[in-house]
Motif scaffolding. Structure first.
Motif, mmCIF file in Angstrom:
data_model
loop_
_atom_site.group_PDB
_atom_site.id
_atom_site.type_symbol
_atom_site.label_atom_id
_atom_site.label_comp_id
_atom_site.label_asym_id
_atom_site.label_seq_id
_atom_site.Cartn_x
_atom_site.Cartn_y
_atom_site.Cartn_z
ATOM 1 N N LEU A 22 0.832 -1.212 0.000
ATOM 2 C CA LEU A 22 0.000 0.000 0.000
ATOM 3 C C LEU A 22 0.857 1.249 0.000
ATOM 4 C CD1 LEU A 22 -2.858 -0.977 2.401
ATOM 5 C CD2 LEU A 22 -3.030 -0.499 -0.009
ATOM 6 N N ALA A 23 1.996 1.199 0.688
ATOM 7 C CA ALA A 23 2.894 2.366 0.660
ATOM 8 C C ALA A 23 3.460 2.562 -0.739
ATOM 9 C CB ALA A 23 4.021 2.182 1.669
ATOM 10 N N GLY A 24 3.778 1.464 -1.424
ATOM 11 C CA GLY A 24 4.247 1.580 -2.798
ATOM 12 C C GLY A 24 3.187 2.165 -3.713
ATOM 13 N N MET B 45 -8.049 -9.914 3.958
ATOM 14 C CA MET B 45 -6.912 -8.997 3.881
ATOM 15 C C MET B 45 -6.924 -8.249 2.553
ATOM 16 S SD MET B 45 -4.343 -8.375 5.981
ATOM 17 C CE MET B 45 -3.707 -9.798 6.795
ATOM 18 N N ASN B 46 -7.234 -8.946 1.456
ATOM 19 C CA ASN B 46 -7.297 -8.264 0.159
ATOM 20 C C ASN B 46 -8.384 -7.208 0.148
ATOM 21 O OD1 ASN B 46 -5.235 -9.656 -1.001
ATOM 22 N ND2 ASN B 46 -6.516 -11.196 -1.977
ATOM 23 N N LEU B 47 -9.572 -7.582 0.657
ATOM 24 C CA LEU B 47 -10.697 -6.643 0.658
ATOM 25 C C LEU B 47 -10.386 -5.422 1.516
ATOM 26 C CD1 LEU B 47 -13.701 -6.329 -0.165
ATOM 27 C CD2 LEU B 47 -14.278 -7.306 2.031
ATOM 28 N N CYS B 48 -9.783 -5.673 2.689
ATOM 29 C CA CYS B 48 -9.454 -4.582 3.606
ATOM 30 C C CYS B 48 -8.403 -3.653 3.002
ATOM 31 C CB CYS B 48 -8.926 -5.172 4.905
ATOM 32 S SG CYS B 48 -9.589 -4.386 6.324
ATOM 33 N N VAL B 50 -8.050 -2.949 -0.199
ATOM 34 C CA VAL B 50 -8.705 -2.092 -1.186
ATOM 35 C C VAL B 50 -9.475 -0.974 -0.486
ATOM 36 C CG1 VAL B 50 -10.497 -2.067 -2.940
ATOM 37 C CG2 VAL B 50 -8.824 -3.889 -2.930
ATOM 38 N N ILE B 51 -10.243 -1.341 0.557
ATOM 39 C CA ILE B 51 -11.032 -0.329 1.279
ATOM 40 C C ILE B 51 -10.111 0.711 1.907
ATOM 41 C CG2 ILE B 51 -12.501 0.008 3.288
ATOM 42 C CD1 ILE B 51 -13.772 -2.654 2.696
ATOM 43 N N ALA B 52 -8.990 0.237 2.499
ATOM 44 C CA ALA B 52 -8.084 1.167 3.184
ATOM 45 C C ALA B 52 -7.459 2.133 2.191
ATOM 46 C CB ALA B 52 -6.999 0.376 3.905
ATOM 47 N N PHE B 53 -7.090 1.643 1.015
ATOM 48 C CA PHE B 53 -6.481 2.523 0.018
ATOM 49 C C PHE B 53 -7.472 3.569 -0.454
ATOM 50 C CE2 PHE B 53 -3.180 3.540 -2.856
ATOM 51 C CZ PHE B 53 -3.784 3.960 -4.020
ATOM 52 N N ILE B 68 -6.842 1.356 9.326
ATOM 53 C CA ILE B 68 -7.795 0.347 8.863
ATOM 54 C C ILE B 68 -7.106 -1.011 8.754
ATOM 55 C CG2 ILE B 68 -9.186 -0.361 6.883
ATOM 56 C CD1 ILE B 68 -9.927 2.526 6.505
ATOM 57 N N MET B 69 -5.864 -1.029 8.265
ATOM 58 C CA MET B 69 -5.161 -2.305 8.145
ATOM 59 C C MET B 69 -4.874 -2.909 9.511
ATOM 60 S SD MET B 69 -5.064 -3.177 5.137
ATOM 61 C CE MET B 69 -4.163 -4.649 5.420
ATOM 62 N N LEU B 70 -4.532 -2.083 10.499
ATOM 63 C CA LEU B 70 -4.286 -2.610 11.843
ATOM 64 C C LEU B 70 -5.555 -3.153 12.472
ATOM 65 C CD1 LEU B 70 -1.802 -0.013 13.336
ATOM 66 C CD2 LEU B 70 -1.326 -2.325 12.586
#
Lengths: 197, 116
Positions: A22-24, B45-48, B50-53, B68-70
């Motif tokens: 995500l950082a990338g 993890m993949n879904l989270c 995408v949502i976090a980004f 959100i990832m934590l």
């Protein structure tokens, strides 16, 4: 995945890996707009750089050089430089001048580090501010010279390498004759003044 | 003298206390359960991510992405970490009964057998 510790380890490391990715992606989402666009980001000047008066212009016979100091007004808005990838912006004002004997001189007269959470410093407004260092010339040729001022900034992103930019603020001319007669003080401005560290 | 049958030998490891049962409940999972846990972890993890980004990009704050990832990580540690019975213990393994060979079995009053 056959033991509790294995599962917790898997989850923690997957999170770390995903945060790296995500950082990338964060860097890739900001990189084109900062470099490859036809209008790179620049801070907007609210009040142009203006010299109020020259308070020290001395021919120092102790150190054998000219020294120039002044007070200036300036207001700039640094918010266009801040995106979600910015961690810190280091903004500084520098003066460049050439004399007949020395070909390139540059002096940084003011600087400030502006972190991401420090909201009130995103708009820098200076009034009657002294420079941090004198403009000096070892050959004593500073009378009646052109001095160009630039606003430079360095951006430290969350993911990626540092980069910076430069913006011209105008030119002013040094006075034709020396103003003060005494030996100069150690630093411009009144003694014991507060620095913006 | 009629020799009474000695009590059959029971090793202490076969007697389990409540800490042992708790440890086994939390730690063990079926094979089907492990597969399900793996699927849950990777897909959420993949879904989270995408949502976090998306949330971070709209608000222009990377801290939202990290938070959100934590949160996703701690939720998954609770959901897929311990071996919950309802999800992960639906098809337990069937173990055979222990069979001890006849010559090693302990039978009452048969000391002569040892002097063979």
């Amino acid at each position: 995945m056959y033991s509790l510790s294995g599962r917790l380890n898997t989850i923690a490391f997957n999170t770390l890996l995903t945060l790296g990715v995500l950082a990338g992606m964060n860097f890739l989402a900001c990189y084109p707009f900062d470099f490859l666009g036809h209008a790179p980001r620049q801070p907007t000047i609210v009040t142009p750089f203006k010299i109020r008066d020259f308070d020290v212009f001395v021919k120092d016979n102790y150190i054998n050089e000219d020294a120039l100091s002044f007070t200036f007004d300036f207001k700039v808005d640094l918010r266009p430089l801040f995106n979600w990838n910015t961690n810190l912006v280091f903004a500084y004002i520098s003066c460049e001048y050439n004399t007949t004997k020395s070909s390139f001189n540059r002096v940084t007269i003011w600087d400030q580090r502006v972190p991401r959470d420090d909201e009130k410093n995103h708009v820098i407004s200076l009034q009657a501010e002294w420079p941090e260092y004198y403009l000096t010339d070892i050959n004593k040729l500073l009378r009646d010279q052109d001095v160009t001022c630039y606003l430079q900034w360095e951006q430290m992103p969350i993911a990626g390498a540092n980069y910076g930019g430069k913006m011209s603020l105008g030119t002013f001319r040094t006075p034709k004759n020396y103003i003060s007669n005494s030996r100069r003080k150690y630093a411009p401005g009144p003694e014991g003044r507060e620095y913006n560290y | 003298m009629a020799a009474e049958a000695p009590a059959p030998f029971v090793h202490p490891s076969t007697k389990e206390g409540w800490t042992d049962n708790l440890y086994r409940y939390v730690n063990e999972m079926d094979f089907e359960g492990q597969q399900l846990a793996d699927k849950i972890v990777s897909r959420s993890m993949n879904l989270c991510a995408v949502i976090a980004f998306i949330v971070g990009y709209i608000n222009q704050k990377f801290s939202y992405t990290v938070y959100i990832m934590l949160a996703c990580m701690f939720t998954l540690m609770v959901v897929a970490g311990p071996g919950w019975g309802a999800l992960y213990k639906k098809r337990p393994l069937k173990w055979r009964k222990t069979e001890i060979e006849k010559k090693y079995q302990v039978v009452a009053g048969n000391n002569e057998k040892k002097h063979k």
